[in-house]
Structures are given as structure tokens and as C-alpha cells.
Scaffold this motif. Structure first.
Motif, PDB file in Angstrom:
ATOM      1  N   LEU A   1       0.849  -1.007   0.054  1.00 35.71           N
ATOM      2  CA  LEU A   1       0.102  -0.249  -0.133  1.00 35.71           C
ATOM      3  C   LEU A   1       0.918   1.147   0.204  1.00 35.71           C
ATOM      4  CD1 LEU A   1      -2.992   1.165   0.101  1.00 35.71           C
ATOM      5  CD2 LEU A   1      -2.525   1.005   2.754  1.00 35.71           C
TER       6      LEU A   1
ATOM      7  N   GLN B   1       0.294   3.967  -9.763  1.00 30.66           N
ATOM      8  CA  GLN B   1      -0.712   3.897  -9.519  1.00 30.66           C
ATOM      9  C   GLN B   1      -1.326   3.011 -10.839  1.00 30.66           C
ATOM     10  OE1 GLN B   1      -3.464   7.539 -11.005  1.00 30.66           O
ATOM     11  NE2 GLN B   1      -2.141   7.257 -13.037  1.00 30.66           N
TER      12      GLN B   1
ATOM     13  N   TYR C   1      -0.685   0.089  -8.050  1.00 28.65           N
ATOM     14  CA  TYR C   1      -0.920  -0.596  -7.055  1.00 28.65           C
ATOM     15  C   TYR C   1      -1.920   0.075  -6.266  1.00 28.65           C
ATOM     16  CZ  TYR C   1       3.717  -2.162  -7.038  1.00 28.65           C
ATOM     17  OH  TYR C   1       5.088  -3.074  -7.605  1.00 28.65           O
ATOM     18  N   GLU C   2      -2.320  -0.139  -5.088  1.00 25.40           N
ATOM     19  CA  GLU C   2      -3.182   0.872  -4.097  1.00 25.40           C
ATOM     20  C   GLU C   2      -2.310   2.038  -3.727  1.00 25.40           C
ATOM     21  OE1 GLU C   2      -6.402  -0.238  -1.551  1.00 25.40           O
ATOM     22  OE2 GLU C   2      -5.570  -2.220  -2.031  1.00 25.40           O
TER      23      GLU C   2
ATOM     24  N   LYS D   1      -9.558   5.605  -9.341  1.00 28.63           N
ATOM     25  CA  LYS D   1      -8.207   5.073  -8.789  1.00 28.63           C
ATOM     26  C   LYS D   1      -7.188   4.908  -7.802  1.00 28.63           C
ATOM     27  CE  LYS D   1      -5.313   2.160 -11.972  1.00 28.63           C
ATOM     28  NZ  LYS D   1      -5.364   1.723 -13.052  1.00 28.63           N
ATOM     29  N   ASN D   2      -7.332   6.219  -7.160  1.00 27.63           N
ATOM     30  CA  ASN D   2      -5.863   6.514  -6.319  1.00 27.63           C
ATOM     31  C   ASN D   2      -6.888   7.262  -4.963  1.00 27.63           C
ATOM     32  OD1 ASN D   2      -3.423   6.247  -8.114  1.00 27.63           O
ATOM     33  ND2 ASN D   2      -4.269   7.733  -9.015  1.00 27.63           N
TER      34      ASN D   2
END
Ligand code: AQP
Length: 336
Positions: free
Chosen positions: A3, A30, A33-34, A74-75
């Protein structure tokens, strides 16, 4: 699980160092990954900020994040003060961190300068808030420029001491991610000093909002030395200004430093600077334009931040509840 968490201060004038040392890497991360990206307004007020400017700078930096290519769906993108758990955990961490650790922080020494007695307590305690920013999400990786490495080491110390003190493996020890060719972009006026938003000299930095003419002017005026350009990175040793400009070229073009040296082997600075200007205008021009468009729609930016804050609070609240339980702070259930 990986994360990612990182933050940026809304202190005005997003500059090339912020872009190459942080934003460009955030955009790449992005995809895999989260990621949680935070406009750290509580950090900004550790030095004086005009209230009206702080609000508009918060929107402008948010616009910079989006214009650089971060997707708000997404983020998680939000501003720190809307998620109270950062400040609450920071207090706990101020009780975990030791004075001796904070006394070693070079950023405090640089920012407080000779008048340490007049610096805010917040500026001194900045690293414990930064530790809270990261650990309230139990983030595992933090993309930062070189300048933030020491604060990240302190974050790991805080996590480790908390875990040891309470005898529980609760917080991860987050790793720095120092990515790209320009992990420390230096001032265009002084190759030994970091490029910074708050540098009084406008000529020291390229802002993401600069026009092509401003970019050209600043690069033309950038300090250099009188030697011709080297064919290998070794030839950049002890030439801080040349090394800085070559690093910027490599980062903007996604070429290696070796390739950039080969390309300009034996050339004059004037030729190099002309090509660097063209490259910077091609990369930064569209970002600046998109920032201007987004800034003219504050309602949209506020909505992005409100949505991101809600998503961030949903992760942070249960972590803080666990921390309070571990520490032994009594809470009534109806406060959850
Ligand atoms: N010159 C730089 N080179 C590489 N990375 C840089 N960063 C900042 N300057 C450079 C990276 O940008 C991210 C956000 O930084 P920040 O705004 O939180 O604070 P900072 O590091 O203090 O940046 P400035 O521009 O110098 O701001 P002011 O002047 O307000 O203090 C971080 O990941 C940082 O590493």
C-alpha cells in the motif's frame, strides 16, 4: 500487501523537483498498486500561511496531481485536515518519538535556520505527523525524494518503538521508494541547494505553471560552468550544476544518464540548454494548461477532495480505534 502513501505540501508554486521527485513516480505507481496521495495542509501551517492563499494553494496542488495524470477514482486523493485521524495519531506518536530523534532532523535545522527559538513547535514535531500520515493507513511503501529519507527512517523508528512498547506487531515498517533519475533536483541558481517551492528566487526553479517563455528564460539563465559537456556520467563529478541539468534531462526524457552524456558528448551548454528547453516545454506545457483548466473549476476539485477524504477516513478510523485500544485510552462505543 503493498500500500503506497505519499504527501505534498500546498505551499504554492509546484516545481520541477516536486514533479520529478514525486508526482511523475506517483503516476507510474498508480497502475500497479493501491495508492493514497495526500495534500498535507497541516504540514504547510508549520510555517505561516495566508489563510486565503492556503485554500487556493490546496486546490492548485490538487489540480497539479490530477494534471500530472493521477486518476481520482483509482487513487485516494484528499487533503490531510479533512481526516482528523492524522492529527490524533500524531499526538500518540509525539509521545512515542524521542526528543533525541527529532533533534537530529536536518529539515528542521534547515527550515528553522538560526532562529530556532522562534520556529513553531509544529515545525519541530513535523516528523511525528508525517509518521502518522503514513501509518494511519498502515502503508508499506512511500515514494519520496532524497530529502525526505531521514523523516522516513524516523517513521520506521516510531513504528518499531510502538510495536516494542506495546508488545504487538501492529504497524508495518514502511520502506522509502526513491525512484527515477532526479531524486534530488537542485536549484538552477546554485547546484548545491535543493530546488524548492519556497525559495525566494523565482529563477531558482521551474514551476509547473510556467509559460514556455518563462521556462526558456530560466534554463537560459541557469548557472553552468565553462567546460564542454562530458561523454560519460563520470565527467559530471564535481560539476554540480551540469550534473543537475543532465539529471533533469534524463528524468524528463526517460533516457539513462549514460545516454544523455553520449548524446551531448563534447557539445556546448548552449546546444544542450536549447534541447532541454524544448523537452521541458513538451513535458510540462500540457500539465500547466490542464492545471489552469482545473483551477478554474474549484467545485470539481473540492468534490475530488471530499470524496477522497471520505474514503481515507473509512480506512483510518478503525486503525485509530485499534491504536486507542492498544494504548488503553477509554472510548465509549457510541463514539466509534
Ligand atoms: N528538489 C527536489 N527534488 C526531488 N524531489 C523533491 N521534492 C521536493 N523538492 C524536491 C519531493 O516532493 C515531494 C513533496 O514535497 P513537499 O511539498 O511536501 O515538501 P518539500 O520536500 O519541502 O518540497 P519543497 O518544494 O521544498 O517545499 P517547501 O519549499 O514548501 O518546503 C516530496 O516527496 C519531496 O521529496
Amino acid at each position: 500487501m503493498t500500500l503506497i502513501f505519499s504527501g505534498i505540501q500546498p505551499t504554492g508554486n509546484l516545481q520541477l523537483g516536486n514533479y520529478l521527485g514525486a508526482l511523475k513516480n506517483w503516476v507510474t505507481l498508480q497502475h500497479d498498486y493501491e495508492c493514497i496521495y495526500c495534500v498535507v495542509d497541516l504540514h504547510a501551517v508549520t510555517v505561516w500561511q495566508e489563510p486565503k492563499e492556503l485554500a487556493s494553494n490546496t486546490r492548485e496542488v490538487t489540480a497539479g496531481l490530477l494534471a500530472s495524470g493521477l486518476d481520482p477514482r483509482k487513487n485516494i486523493i484528499f487533503n490531510q485536515s479533512q481526516v482528523a485521524q492524522h492529527a490524533e495519531l500524531a499526538w500518540i506518536f509525539s509521545c512515542v518519538a524521542r526528543l533525541g530523534w527529532l533533534n537530529r532532523m536536518t529539515q528542521f535545522k534547515e527550515k528553522a535556520g538560526k532562529k530556532q527559538e522562534n520556529a513553531s513547535v509544529g515545525l519541530y514535531a513535523y516528523p511525528s505527523l508525517m509518521a502518522a500520515d503514513i501509518l494511519i493507513y498502515k502503508a508499506t511503501h512511500v515514494p519520496v525524494g532524497e530529502d525526505q529519507k531521514q523523516h522516513l527512517e524516523l517513521t520506521r523508528d516510531v513504528a518499531q518503538k510502538f510495536n516494542n512498547d506495546f508488545g504487538i506487531e501492529f504497524f508495518p515498517l514502511p520502506e522509502p521508494l526513491i525512484l527515477g533519475h532526479a531524486t534530488r533536483v537542485m536549484s538552477l541558481r546554485d547546484g548545491t541547494k535543493k530546488m524548492s517551492k519556497s525559495d525566494l528566487s523565482e529563477a531558482s526553479r521551474i514551476n509547473l505553471t510556467d509559460t514556455p517563455d518563462e521556462i526558456a528564460h530560466k534554463i537560459r539563465k541557469a548557472k553552468t560552468d565553462s567546460d564542454t559537456l562530458p561523454g560519460t556520467p563520470k565527467g559530471l563529478e564535481n560539476r554540480p550544476e551540469a550534473a543537475n541539468l543532465f539529471g533533469i534531462f534524463a528524468a524528463l526524457s526517460d533516457l539513462s544518464l549514460e545516454e544523455v552524456c553520449m548524446k551531448f558528448d563534447g557539445a556546448e551548454f548552449s546546444k544542450f540548454k536549447k534541447e532541454l528547453t524544448e523537452l521541458a516545454v513538451v513535458v510540462l506545457g500540457p500539465i500547466g494548461k490542464e492545471m489552469a483548466r482545473l483551477v478554474s473549476d474549484p467545485g470539481y476539485l473540492d468534490k475530488v477532495l471530499a470524496d477522497g477524504s471520505e474514503r481515507a477516513r473509512n480506512i483510518a478510523a478503525p486503525v485509530l480505534k485499534d491504536v486507542y485500544d492498544i494504548v488503553g485510552l477509554l472510548r465509549s462505543d457510541n463514539l466509534d
